[in-house]
Enzyme design. Structure first.
Site, PDB file in Angstrom:
ATOM      1  N   ASP A   1      -7.199  -1.551  -4.149  1.00  0.00           N
ATOM      2  CA  ASP A   1      -8.330  -1.066  -2.934  1.00  0.00           C
ATOM      3  C   ASP A   1      -9.374  -0.302  -3.650  1.00  0.00           C
ATOM      4  OD1 ASP A   1      -6.796  -2.687  -1.447  1.00  0.00           O
ATOM      5  OD2 ASP A   1      -5.643  -0.948  -0.432  1.00  0.00           O
TER       6      ASP A   1
ATOM      7  N   ASP B   1       0.743  -1.179   0.094  1.00  0.00           N
ATOM      8  CA  ASP B   1      -0.054  -0.118   0.054  1.00  0.00           C
ATOM      9  C   ASP B   1       0.886   1.200   0.020  1.00  0.00           C
ATOM     10  OD1 ASP B   1      -2.192  -1.277   0.081  1.00  0.00           O
ATOM     11  OD2 ASP B   1      -2.183  -1.495   2.533  1.00  0.00           O
TER      12      ASP B   1
END
Length: 159
Positions: free
Chosen positions: A136, A117
């Protein structure tokens, strides 16, 4: 099925390209932080071994493989279900976005042991401590499309 597959491929490809470009080429993996348009957009390196917001991050190593398997099973089900039940292009794209995002994050788990991330966004005096990635966004946007533009409403079977 073509729309679902193309959408899945697009989200998967954009996610993996963005991770390659930011994490590896920009060397975020060592730099850990790059302010792009502070505070609205920053790159902050994060490794998520759990699920959303790091839930279950302290789970045993086997959970990594459980999550990879779950992503594959859910993606297969969405492909099958979406092909049979989704008639609108927007909902087919939504199903594909979920599939692409789930498989991209699953690939991260296989390659790195965690999901990479790097996106961090804050606004209006609120500091967001969480990071996320393009996969995401695809999963969230896809789920929104399936709920908001559901074309299977009212098709309940009568007995």
């Amino acid at each position: 099925m073509r729309v679902i597959l193309l959408s899945a491929l697009a989200v998967f490809g954009i996610d993996q390209f963005s991770k390659w470009a930011v994490v590896h080429k920009m060397n975020l993996i060592e730099r850990l932080s790059v302010d792009v348009l502070p505070p609205l957009l920053n790159f902050r390196m994060g490794w998520n071994t759990g699920i959303n917001f790091g839930l279950f991050s302290d789970s045993p190593e086997i959970m990594r493989y459980v999550l990879v398997t779950l992503a594959i099973v859910v993606s297969g089900f969405l492909l099958w279900w979406g092909n049979r039940n989704l008639g609108r292009t927007i909902t087919q794209m939504g199903a594909g976005a979920i599939i692409g995002g789930a498989l991209a994050n699953a690939l991260d788990r296989v390659l790195y042991g965690a999901v990479a991330d790097f996106l961090n966004m804050s606004c209006c005096g609120i500091s967001n401590p969480y990071t996320f990635n393009i996969a995401d966004i695809g999963i969230f946007a896809g789920a929104f499309a399936l709920v908001a533009f559901d074309d299977t409403k009212g098709e309940q079977q009568t007995g």
